[in-house]
Design an enzyme around this catalytic site. Structure first.
Site, short mmCIF file in Angstrom:
data_model
loop_
_atom_site.label_atom_id
_atom_site.label_comp_id
_atom_site.label_asym_id
_atom_site.label_seq_id
_atom_site.Cartn_x
_atom_site.Cartn_y
_atom_site.Cartn_z
N GLN A 1 -6.81 20.45 10.08
CA GLN A 1 -6.55 20.42 8.65
C GLN A 1 -5.58 19.29 8.31
OE1 GLN A 1 -5.88 24.32 6.88
NE2 GLN A 1 -6.87 25.31 8.62
N LYS B 1 2.97 19.81 5.27
CA LYS B 1 1.78 20.65 5.13
C LYS B 1 1.71 21.13 3.68
CE LYS B 1 1.21 22.24 9.88
NZ LYS B 1 0.98 23.40 10.77
N ALA C 1 8.56 19.74 8.04
CA ALA C 1 9.14 20.08 9.33
C ALA C 1 9.73 18.82 9.96
CB ALA C 1 8.08 20.68 10.25
N ALA C 2 11.00 18.87 10.30
CA ALA C 2 11.66 17.71 10.88
C ALA C 2 10.99 17.32 12.19
CB ALA C 2 13.14 18.01 11.11
N LEU D 1 10.57 15.99 15.95
CA LEU D 1 11.31 15.94 17.21
C LEU D 1 11.46 14.49 17.64
CD1 LEU D 1 9.57 18.92 19.06
CD2 LEU D 1 11.88 18.88 18.10
N ASP E 1 -3.12 31.79 16.56
CA ASP E 1 -3.49 30.41 16.90
C ASP E 1 -2.43 29.75 17.78
OD1 ASP E 1 -5.01 28.04 16.78
OD2 ASP E 1 -3.79 27.28 15.14
N ASP F 1 3.91 24.45 15.23
CA ASP F 1 2.64 24.72 14.56
C ASP F 1 2.44 26.22 14.32
OD1 ASP F 1 0.29 24.15 13.34
OD2 ASP F 1 -0.82 23.61 15.14
#
Length: 558
Positions: free
Chosen positions: A237, A253, A357-358, A360, A426, A446
């Site tokens: 997605q 997202k 989301a930061a 890494l 998932d 995720d």
């Protein structure tokens, strides 16, 4: 007579031609005039800056850009961003933007998600249950002494960053002059928050329990100006990589479902939507469980026109933008599922919610190893995985490296409990930092397919726990604590989530479902202890320094 008529006809044709040329010239100039006349722009650029439009970058050309703009029936739909967030008068705009970059305190009276709670989110509430939880002895355990081998990066505190070496010197937001050393260099403590987050990663955790950098990073995710956007390759997605003014990056997202929608019962787990609010809630749940293995995630209301379309150089992404019949800005990008005009992401009219989301650390600096989850599902409509048909499957796993020694199997159990509380089916792979070998934690990445069904508890997610019957003592004690009324998980989650800009993140049925699932986890552990004995099931990682467990009886049987 005929000659006179012919001449008049030629003059008429020439005039029509000249008028047409004049109109084309005016139309070409119109976007520039609109930009200069847009005094009410609510985008994230400062008034002195022009958005980095493609017209200035050389592609697509002005005619292509105008085609996109001309889909709208409303004269002002492309002049103003129609932001739902209030902007002060023109004379105070510069000061307002600076306040936004420093404190992220834009208040929107029209938006129900923020409301008056925004004013108190950053301040702890006296007597809050969340603060009481973090004061509990289980949440005050210290780490073993860290060596150079236990930290992801070995930082020399004598090194100074030279701002002149970078193209953009705005590593910190404007006005932080006091953070510079007398020599004009940035000290290590004045690095951008995303870099300080990376520096703090060690063998045992992504971030420490009370690290103020995390709250500052969450604020950056919401307030930092977005300078570029690109689609993330891979995955089923659409996900976007957003780069900020201070060089930080985050994975965006977008919102695909409302809070109230549940996953349709006929959907397979591998075709379920990825929910932005699930990513946000997963970060808060992971922190409350004291795992601290999910990178910081914050919700943000993004202007699709100014903060995505106008700053991206991704041609494939840009070409998917359009104006819907309802006069909303939409796009769909490119991906395996749900990337079409029928599943387009549309703003209201050009504002869209999403999770950020930061990132890494870059893989070139800190390599990560990807592992196949032993309890990975088949991702097939008819076939079943081996663990679904073999009740003794865990015995085989326990004899296979890295699960035959160390803490990896216990980490899988932690991840299993984490996924079950969210309803996330998932979890096909997981990652670890390569530097730390097998003696390190699993990164919980995720989590977008969690919190899909509050009315159903997917017990197959708990199979690893029921087959292996192993758990850390600290994990079990924290679960028992969160099952108590004074530390009720749903109440703690609600208090933690209200701090996010897009609050409410979860509706009450999802919060109640977590309490119900927590009781199910404890029941499975009780059955394991009754069958196998306490000493076999519970791995004592507290070394007798944190309370006692009343069920501490029995011997390890295998």
């Amino acid at each position: 007579m005929k000659m006179i008529l012919l001449r008049k006809f030629r003059v008429l044709i020439l005039m029509v031609f000249l008028i047409a040329c004049s109109m084309h010239i005016m139309i070409d100039l119109l976007p520039k005039l609109e930009r200069h006349g847009n005094s009410g722009c609510s985008c994230s650029h400062t008034p002195s800056e022009e958005p980095q439009s493609w017209a200035k970058q050389g592609w697509p050309n002005k005619h292509t850009l105008r085609i996109l703009q001309d889909f709208s029936n409303e004269p002002n739909s492309n002049v103003s961003s129609h932001s739902l967030e209030k902007i002060p008068a023109t004379g105070d705009k510069t000061q307002a933007v600076r306040r936004l970059e420093h404190y992220g305190q834009r208040v929107d009276k029209k938006r129900q998600f923020i409301q008056d709670a925004t004013l108190t989110k950053s301040m702890p509430v006296k007597g809050s249950r969340l603060l009481a939880l973090y004061e509990h002895p289980l949440y005050k355990r210290s780490l073993p002494p860290l060596t150079d081998e236990d930290t992801l990066f070995n930082v020399n505190t004598d090194i100074r960053f030279d701002p002149k070496a970078a193209e953009d010197q705005a590593w910190n937001t404007e006005g932080n002059i006091d953070e510079f050393s007398p020599t004009g260099e940035l000290t290590a403590d004045s690095y951008p928050n995303w870099l300080r987050f990376h520096i703090g990663i060690n063998r045992y955790e992504l971030y420490s329990r009370h690290n103020p950098v995390i709250d500052a990073l969450l604020k950056d995710l919401v307030t930092q100006r977005i300078t570029s956007v690109a689609m993330k390759s891979g995955g089923t997605q659409l996900k976007l990589i957003m780069t900020f003014q201070n060089y930080g990056q985050a994975l965006f997202k977008p919102m695909k479902q409302t809070r109230e929608q549940e996953t349709p019962p006929d959907f397979f787990y591998f075709s379920d939507f990825e929910r932005h609010n699930a990513e946000i809630a997963a970060f808060h749940l992971d922190k409350i469980l004291d795992f601290r293995r999910v990178p910081p995630v914050a919700g943000r209301l993004v202007n699709m026109t100014k903060e995505i379309r106008d700053v991206t150089r991704d041609k494939k992404l840009w070409r998917t933008f359009f104006i819907s019949p309802a006069n909303n800005v939409c796009f769909y990008g490119e991906c395996s599922y749900y990337c079409s005009t029928e599943h387009a992401l549309c703003g209201k009219p050009d504002q869209i919610e999403g999770s950020l989301a930061a990132f890494l650390p870059d893989l070139a600096l800190a390599k990560r190893k990807t592992w196949r989850n032993p309890w990975r599902r088949s991702y097939h409509k008819r076939k079943k995985a081996e663990w679904e048909v073999d009740p003794d499957y865990c015995e085989e796993v326990k004899q296979t490296p890295p699960y035959d020694s160390g803490t990896r199997l216990l980490d899988i159990m932690d991840m299993t409990i984490f996924d079950f509380l969210m309803g996330n089916m998932d979890r096909h792979h997981y990652e670890t930092f390569e530097k730390f070998g097998n003696e390190t934690f699993i990164i919980h990445l995720d989590n977008g397919r969690g919190f899909g069904k509050h009315s159903h508890d997917e017990m197959s997610i708990l199979v690893p726990l029921s087959q292996c019957c192993r758990v850390r003592k600290s994990t079990r004690l924290r679960l028992q604590l969160l099952a108590k009324e004074e530390y009720k998980l749903s109440v703690l989650m609600a208090e933690s989530l209200v701090r996010d800009r897009l609050s409410p993140i979860l509706i009450q049925p999802h919060l109640d479902a977590m309490d119900r699932r927590l009781r199910r986890v404890l029941n499975v552990l009780s059955e394991c202890i009754e069958k196998e004995g306490y000493s076999y099931v519970v791995e004592d990682d507290l070394q007798g320094d944190q309370g006692s467990d009343p069920a501490n009886t029995g011997q390890r049987q295998r």
